[in-house]
Design a protein around this motif. Structure first.
Motif, PDB file in Angstrom:
ATOM      1  N   SER A  84      -0.558   7.681  -2.209  1.00 14.43           N
ATOM      2  CA  SER A  84      -0.771   6.480  -3.004  1.00 14.43           C
ATOM      3  C   SER A  84      -0.655   5.248  -2.103  1.00 14.43           C
ATOM      4  CB  SER A  84       0.253   6.418  -4.141  1.00 14.43           C
ATOM      5  OG  SER A  84       1.564   6.532  -3.638  1.00 14.43           O
ATOM      6  N   PRO A  85      -1.216   4.120  -2.503  1.00 14.40           N
ATOM      7  CA  PRO A  85      -1.241   2.938  -1.638  1.00 14.40           C
ATOM      8  C   PRO A  85       0.082   2.187  -1.626  1.00 14.40           C
ATOM      9  CG  PRO A  85      -2.277   2.438  -3.729  1.00 14.40           C
ATOM     10  CD  PRO A  85      -1.966   3.908  -3.764  1.00 14.40           C
ATOM     11  N   VAL A  86       0.245   1.332  -0.612  1.00 11.47           N
ATOM     12  CA  VAL A  86       1.386   0.428  -0.575  1.00 11.47           C
ATOM     13  C   VAL A  86       1.137  -0.711  -1.559  1.00 11.47           C
ATOM     14  CG1 VAL A  86       1.901   1.011   1.813  1.00 11.47           C
ATOM     15  CG2 VAL A  86       0.437  -0.953   1.312  1.00 11.47           C
ATOM     16  N   PHE A 121       7.131  -4.187   8.913  1.00 10.00           N
ATOM     17  CA  PHE A 121       6.823  -2.957   9.645  1.00 10.00           C
ATOM     18  C   PHE A 121       6.709  -1.816   8.641  1.00 10.00           C
ATOM     19  CE2 PHE A 121       8.104   1.032  11.634  1.00 10.00           C
ATOM     20  CZ  PHE A 121       7.310   1.055  12.774  1.00 10.00           C
ATOM     21  N   ILE A 122       5.652  -1.001   8.789  1.00  4.17           N
ATOM     22  CA  ILE A 122       5.449   0.148   7.899  1.00  4.17           C
ATOM     23  C   ILE A 122       5.424   1.419   8.750  1.00  4.17           C
ATOM     24  CG2 ILE A 122       3.988   1.204   6.140  1.00  4.17           C
ATOM     25  CD1 ILE A 122       2.745  -1.522   5.653  1.00  4.17           C
ATOM     26  N   GLY A 123       6.326   2.338   8.435  1.00  7.37           N
ATOM     27  CA  GLY A 123       6.382   3.601   9.161  1.00  7.37           C
ATOM     28  C   GLY A 123       5.521   4.656   8.499  1.00  7.37           C
ATOM     29  N   ALA A 124       4.846   5.463   9.323  1.00  4.88           N
ATOM     30  CA  ALA A 124       3.975   6.525   8.812  1.00  4.88           C
ATOM     31  C   ALA A 124       4.170   7.772   9.659  1.00  4.88           C
ATOM     32  CB  ALA A 124       2.512   6.080   8.861  1.00  4.88           C
ATOM     33  N   PRO A 125       4.860   8.780   9.143  1.00  2.99           N
ATOM     34  CA  PRO A 125       5.168   9.964   9.947  1.00  2.99           C
ATOM     35  C   PRO A 125       3.988  10.884  10.196  1.00  2.99           C
ATOM     36  CG  PRO A 125       5.939  10.274   7.715  1.00  2.99           C
ATOM     37  CD  PRO A 125       5.461   8.854   7.802  1.00  2.99           C
ATOM     38  N   GLY A 126       2.961  10.824   9.332  1.00  2.00           N
ATOM     39  CA  GLY A 126       1.849  11.749   9.460  1.00  2.00           C
ATOM     40  C   GLY A 126       1.933  12.852   8.416  1.00  2.00           C
ATOM     41  N   SER A 127       0.963  13.762   8.457  1.00  2.00           N
ATOM     42  CA  SER A 127       0.859  14.819   7.463  1.00  2.00           C
ATOM     43  C   SER A 127       1.387  16.136   8.005  1.00  2.00           C
ATOM     44  CB  SER A 127      -0.604  14.990   7.029  1.00  2.00           C
ATOM     45  OG  SER A 127      -0.751  16.122   6.211  1.00  2.00           O
ATOM     46  N   GLY A 153      -3.606  -9.064   2.412  1.00  2.68           N
ATOM     47  CA  GLY A 153      -4.242  -8.404   3.550  1.00  2.68           C
ATOM     48  C   GLY A 153      -3.441  -7.257   4.125  1.00  2.68           C
ATOM     49  N   ILE A 154      -2.595  -6.641   3.319  1.00  2.00           N
ATOM     50  CA  ILE A 154      -1.777  -5.528   3.802  1.00  2.00           C
ATOM     51  C   ILE A 154      -2.414  -4.206   3.403  1.00  2.00           C
ATOM     52  CG2 ILE A 154       0.454  -4.371   3.642  1.00  2.00           C
ATOM     53  CD1 ILE A 154       1.726  -7.066   3.127  1.00  2.00           C
ATOM     54  N   VAL A 155      -2.744  -3.400   4.396  1.00  2.00           N
ATOM     55  CA  VAL A 155      -3.277  -2.055   4.169  1.00  2.00           C
ATOM     56  C   VAL A 155      -2.365  -1.082   4.909  1.00  2.00           C
ATOM     57  CG1 VAL A 155      -5.217  -0.489   4.437  1.00  2.00           C
ATOM     58  CG2 VAL A 155      -5.627  -2.921   3.992  1.00  2.00           C
ATOM     59  N   GLY A 156      -1.712  -0.208   4.165  1.00  2.00           N
ATOM     60  CA  GLY A 156      -0.773   0.709   4.787  1.00  2.00           C
ATOM     61  C   GLY A 156      -1.451   1.863   5.485  1.00  2.00           C
ATOM     62  N   PRO A 157      -0.763   2.501   6.428  1.00  2.00           N
ATOM     63  CA  PRO A 157      -1.283   3.723   7.054  1.00  2.00           C
ATOM     64  C   PRO A 157      -1.345   4.850   6.032  1.00  2.00           C
ATOM     65  CG  PRO A 157       0.971   3.300   7.731  1.00  2.00           C
ATOM     66  CD  PRO A 157       0.546   2.113   6.946  1.00  2.00           C
ATOM     67  N   PRO A 158      -2.035   5.954   6.337  1.00  2.00           N
ATOM     68  CA  PRO A 158      -2.248   7.023   5.356  1.00  2.00           C
ATOM     69  C   PRO A 158      -0.972   7.604   4.757  1.00  2.00           C
ATOM     70  CG  PRO A 158      -3.712   7.308   7.219  1.00  2.00           C
ATOM     71  CD  PRO A 158      -2.780   6.205   7.592  1.00  2.00           C
ATOM     72  N   THR A 159       0.088   7.715   5.544  1.00  2.00           N
ATOM     73  CA  THR A 159       1.332   8.290   5.021  1.00  2.00           C
ATOM     74  C   THR A 159       2.471   7.277   5.129  1.00  2.00           C
ATOM     75  OG1 THR A 159       1.642   9.332   7.189  1.00  2.00           O
ATOM     76  CG2 THR A 159       0.774  10.711   5.406  1.00  2.00           C
ATOM     77  N   ALA A 160       2.263   6.092   4.610  1.00  2.00           N
ATOM     78  CA  ALA A 160       3.301   5.055   4.635  1.00  2.00           C
ATOM     79  C   ALA A 160       4.435   5.450   3.700  1.00  2.00           C
ATOM     80  CB  ALA A 160       2.705   3.722   4.199  1.00  2.00           C
ATOM     81  N   ASN A 161       5.613   5.733   4.249  1.00  2.20           N
ATOM     82  CA  ASN A 161       6.725   6.099   3.367  1.00  2.20           C
ATOM     83  C   ASN A 161       8.022   5.379   3.693  1.00  2.20           C
ATOM     84  OD1 ASN A 161       7.718   7.414   5.606  1.00  2.20           O
ATOM     85  ND2 ASN A 161       8.007   9.386   4.612  1.00  2.20           N
ATOM     86  N   SER A 162       7.998   4.460   4.665  1.00  5.43           N
ATOM     87  CA  SER A 162       9.183   3.662   4.959  1.00  5.43           C
ATOM     88  C   SER A 162       8.746   2.275   5.404  1.00  5.43           C
ATOM     89  CB  SER A 162      10.044   4.320   6.045  1.00  5.43           C
ATOM     90  OG  SER A 162       9.338   4.382   7.275  1.00  5.43           O
ATOM     91  N   ALA A 163       9.639   1.313   5.277  1.00  2.64           N
ATOM     92  CA  ALA A 163       9.315  -0.063   5.658  1.00  2.64           C
ATOM     93  C   ALA A 163      10.580  -0.801   6.057  1.00  2.64           C
ATOM     94  CB  ALA A 163       8.616  -0.787   4.511  1.00  2.64           C
TER      95      ALA A 163
END
Length: 274
Positions: free
Chosen positions: A163-165, A208-214, A184-194
């Motif tokens: 789901s989106p940020v 800052f948006i953290g994205a660990p990956g899939s 203008g904020i577009v999160g990475p595909p797996t944004a789950n921390s900030a």
């Protein structure tokens, strides 16, 4: 599998001619350790607080019964991560509580009446959402004296899709408006921390948006860093700041650990690809 961050330095100068640095990424975590750190940060245990001597014993009582809320994520193909933030959204000097929820489920915002009662106001405030969120950060992004909310997405790490940020602006009247697109904020595909901090000392909080990956897709996703322009918009400076690394983050924490007046960044990494 363990992975390491990289110390990075930005040699640009500020208006006074002093050298400016990008936030440094430090640390080494196993995937399990990073998940534990992410959970701690999401629950508000990652923030530093002034210490005061207390005579033992210290006791905490379970007051969960004050809240009528259930977090559901895995049942709707989410990642099962939950976020919480204390926020005085109405500036009555009593901390209210925001809780994220999984896809199709309503987020919770509970107003603290100052007498030990928490009243559900998420629907009235316009923050139920139901798109699914894992993490949350409360911060006054536009310096208007009213704390805003930034939510990271749910799904994509272990579940399918993400789901989106969402960035909610606090209107100061008990309601919030979704300003994600205009900001203008577009999160990475797996944004789950900030995490938020004023990285360039201009008086506005950056994001800052953290994205660990899939994990299911064995994919790495890069983190993103957005500079707050001070006019309600943000600019993606991930590459120029040196945080657009090949290995994303499960959790992140800002702090000036070396007391040089410039904020630093700690990112808890998690390697998803072979």
């Amino acid at each position: 599998m363990p992975s390491a961050g990289h110390p990075l330095r930005d040699t640009r100068s500020d208006r006074s001619g002093a050298q400016k640095r990008s936030p440094k990424i430090l640390g080494r975590h196993t995937l399990l350790g990073a998940l534990r750190l992410a959970t701690a940060l999401a629950l508000g245990m990652g923030a530093a607080a002034p210490l005061r001597a207390i005579d033992p014993p210290v006791r905490f009582d379970d007051a969960s019964a004050l809240l009528n809320f259930e977090h559901v994520s895995l049942a709707f193909d989410g990642d099962g991560l939950a976020g919480a933030a204390w926020i005085d959204y109405d500036n009555d000097r009593f901390l209210d509580l925001f809780l994220t929820n999984g896809r199709t489920q309503p987020n919770g915002l509970f107003h603290n009446d100052g007498h030990g009662v928490f009243v559900a106001v998420a629907a009235a405030a316009g923050v139920q959402d139901r798109r699914g969120s894992s993490g949350v950060v409360a911060a006054d992004f536009d310096n208007d004296g009213w704390p805003d909310l930034f939510l990271t997405g749910d799904g994509g790490v272990t579940g399918s899709g993400a789901s989106p940020v969402v960035l909610y602006h606090n209107n100061g009247d008990g309601t919030c408006s979704d300003i994600t697109a205009t900001a203008g904020i577009v999160g990475p595909p797996t944004a789950n921390s900030a995490a938020v901090a004023d990285i360039d000392n201009d008086g506005f909080l950056d994001l800052f948006i953290g994205a660990p990956g899939s994990l299911s897709g064995h994919e790495q996703h890069a983190n993103r860093l957005f500079h707050n322009n001070g006019d309600g918009t943000f600019t993606d400076i991930s590459a120029s700041a040196g945080v657009h690394t090949a290995i994303g983050a499960f959790a992140a924490l800002f702090s000036d650990y070396d007391h040089d007046g410039f904020i630093d960044l700690f990112a808890g990494n998690g390697k998803m690809s072979a």
